[in-house]
Motif scaffolding. Sequence first.
Motif, short mmCIF file in Angstrom:
data_model
loop_
_atom_site.label_atom_id
_atom_site.label_comp_id
_atom_site.label_asym_id
_atom_site.label_seq_id
_atom_site.Cartn_x
_atom_site.Cartn_y
_atom_site.Cartn_z
N ARG A 8 8.65 17.45 1.03
CA ARG A 8 7.25 17.07 0.91
C ARG A 8 7.01 16.60 -0.51
N ARG A 9 6.64 15.31 -0.73
CA ARG A 9 6.38 14.77 -2.06
C ARG A 9 5.52 13.53 -2.02
N ALA A 10 4.85 13.13 -3.09
CA ALA A 10 4.16 11.86 -3.01
C ALA A 10 3.51 11.21 -4.25
N ALA A 21 -5.74 10.03 -13.11
CA ALA A 21 -4.29 9.95 -13.33
C ALA A 21 -3.65 11.32 -13.46
N ALA A 22 -4.32 12.23 -14.16
CA ALA A 22 -3.72 13.55 -14.34
C ALA A 22 -3.49 14.25 -13.01
N LEU A 23 -4.37 13.98 -12.04
CA LEU A 23 -4.22 14.62 -10.73
C LEU A 23 -3.06 14.04 -9.94
N LEU A 24 -2.65 12.84 -10.31
CA LEU A 24 -1.62 12.16 -9.54
C LEU A 24 -0.22 12.45 -10.03
N LEU A 25 -0.10 13.13 -11.18
CA LEU A 25 1.19 13.27 -11.81
C LEU A 25 2.05 14.39 -11.25
N SER A 26 1.98 14.73 -9.95
CA SER A 26 2.91 15.69 -9.39
C SER A 26 4.30 15.15 -9.62
N ALA A 27 5.25 15.85 -10.18
CA ALA A 27 6.33 15.21 -10.93
C ALA A 27 7.61 14.80 -10.28
N THR A 28 8.65 15.45 -10.54
CA THR A 28 9.96 14.86 -10.50
C THR A 28 10.66 14.91 -9.17
N ALA A 29 11.83 15.56 -9.07
CA ALA A 29 12.71 15.34 -7.95
C ALA A 29 12.46 16.24 -6.75
N CYS A 30 13.43 16.31 -5.87
CA CYS A 30 13.65 17.35 -4.87
C CYS A 30 13.43 17.05 -3.39
N MET A 140 10.66 10.21 -11.15
CA MET A 140 9.37 10.46 -10.53
C MET A 140 9.50 10.51 -9.01
N THR A 141 8.96 11.54 -8.42
CA THR A 141 8.98 11.67 -6.97
C THR A 141 7.90 10.80 -6.34
N PRO A 142 8.23 10.02 -5.31
CA PRO A 142 7.23 9.18 -4.66
C PRO A 142 6.40 9.98 -3.66
N THR A 143 5.24 10.44 -4.10
CA THR A 143 4.35 11.19 -3.22
C THR A 143 3.27 10.28 -2.65
N THR A 144 2.66 10.70 -1.58
CA THR A 144 1.61 9.88 -0.97
C THR A 144 0.43 9.71 -1.93
N LYS A 145 0.14 10.72 -2.73
CA LYS A 145 -0.96 10.62 -3.69
C LYS A 145 -0.65 9.58 -4.74
N PRO A 261 15.16 11.95 -2.96
CA PRO A 261 15.17 10.79 -3.85
C PRO A 261 14.02 10.80 -4.85
N VAL A 262 14.30 10.22 -6.01
CA VAL A 262 13.28 9.88 -6.99
C VAL A 262 13.28 8.36 -7.12
N SER A 263 12.18 7.81 -7.69
CA SER A 263 11.96 6.37 -7.57
C SER A 263 11.50 5.72 -8.85
N VAL A 264 11.80 4.43 -8.96
CA VAL A 264 11.17 3.57 -9.95
C VAL A 264 9.74 3.32 -9.50
N GLY A 265 8.79 3.39 -10.43
CA GLY A 265 7.39 3.16 -10.10
C GLY A 265 6.84 1.93 -10.80
N VAL A 266 6.09 1.10 -10.07
CA VAL A 266 5.41 -0.08 -10.65
C VAL A 266 3.97 -0.09 -10.16
N PRO A 267 3.02 -0.54 -10.98
CA PRO A 267 1.62 -0.62 -10.52
C PRO A 267 1.49 -1.55 -9.32
N LYS A 268 0.63 -1.19 -8.40
CA LYS A 268 0.47 -1.97 -7.17
C LYS A 268 0.04 -3.41 -7.42
N GLU A 269 -0.74 -3.64 -8.46
CA GLU A 269 -1.26 -4.98 -8.72
C GLU A 269 -0.33 -5.81 -9.60
N SER A 270 0.86 -5.29 -9.91
CA SER A 270 1.72 -5.95 -10.90
C SER A 270 2.53 -7.11 -10.35
#
Length: 312
Positions: A8-10, A21-30, A140-145, A261-270
């Motif tokens: 469970r991650r997002a 932003a602070a609320l979205l920073l649930s972090a790393t792997a697993c 960074m873990t790709p969580t739904t949030k 998995p952990v992921s590369v993150g890019v802004p949606k509008e980029s």
Amino acid sequence: MNIPPVARRARFALPAVVASAALLLSATACSPAGSASASNPSAGSASDTSVPTLAVNQAAADLLPASIKSSKVLRVAIPTNEPPTQFYREGTQEMTGTNPDVARLIGDALGVKVDIQVTNFDSIIPGLAANRYDMTVSSMTPTTKRMEVLDFVDYMQIGNAIAVPKGNPAGIKDEHALCGKKVGLLTGSYQLTVNVPDYDKECTAAGKETIQRNEFQDTRQAISALTSGRLDTVLADSPILNFAATQNQQIEVAATYEFAPVSVGVPKESGLLKSVSAALSAVIKSDAYTKVLTKYGLEKSAITDARVNFAQ
């Protein structure tokens, strides 16, 4: 190695992101127990100055947004000193480790220079929102949030680990033994924002005290608190704690679990998602990718599918 969607991650649409932003920073792997575990980095990893390179993948480079084609630079946010995933090469301010090296491979595939910008983990998403960075390679873990504001492409898998003082005086064997314990956690981490709230629910249901949370900006600070007796344990990414245990005889790893998995993150509008996805598909099929992970003792963290927006 593909990982089933068991964990469970997002992870943002840029407009209203800074305030949240602070609320979205649930972090790393697993993710799921029983997946491959990360081995300890080789003793020579910190002094190895070789960086594998990759040829330009023109199809991926052609997908870059005009702004990056023009600047020929990718500004990549990477967290502070956390070997073996990222750390300063001895005697320099040059970042090495799996995350900087993977970022450089992406840059190679896209034919652009990678400008690594070091920041605290919990400052990365606000920095992306403010256009200070183009991308992050930060375990960074790709969580739904997080996916409300960022797009993600998987690049390796890592897990959670629990570090304790040598001899494990508190008898902590797994995550179910953390109730009432003083636990060190990285600010903004997945462990702090997702794991611990789940564990607290289990503690409360069992009539036990909840976890005593202690936040730190980097894992080294948490380990220092652990060895000085201010903490019972540290809960963080498995590569970091596994490496720390090889360097510090005062601690040991009591448990390693929940790989994903952990992921590369890019802004949606980029406009970067398609180019980065194509580049990473080329990267993980290359010998250079294997060499990078092996260099830091993380060959078991390799994946075979650069999945896009696959929430954990």
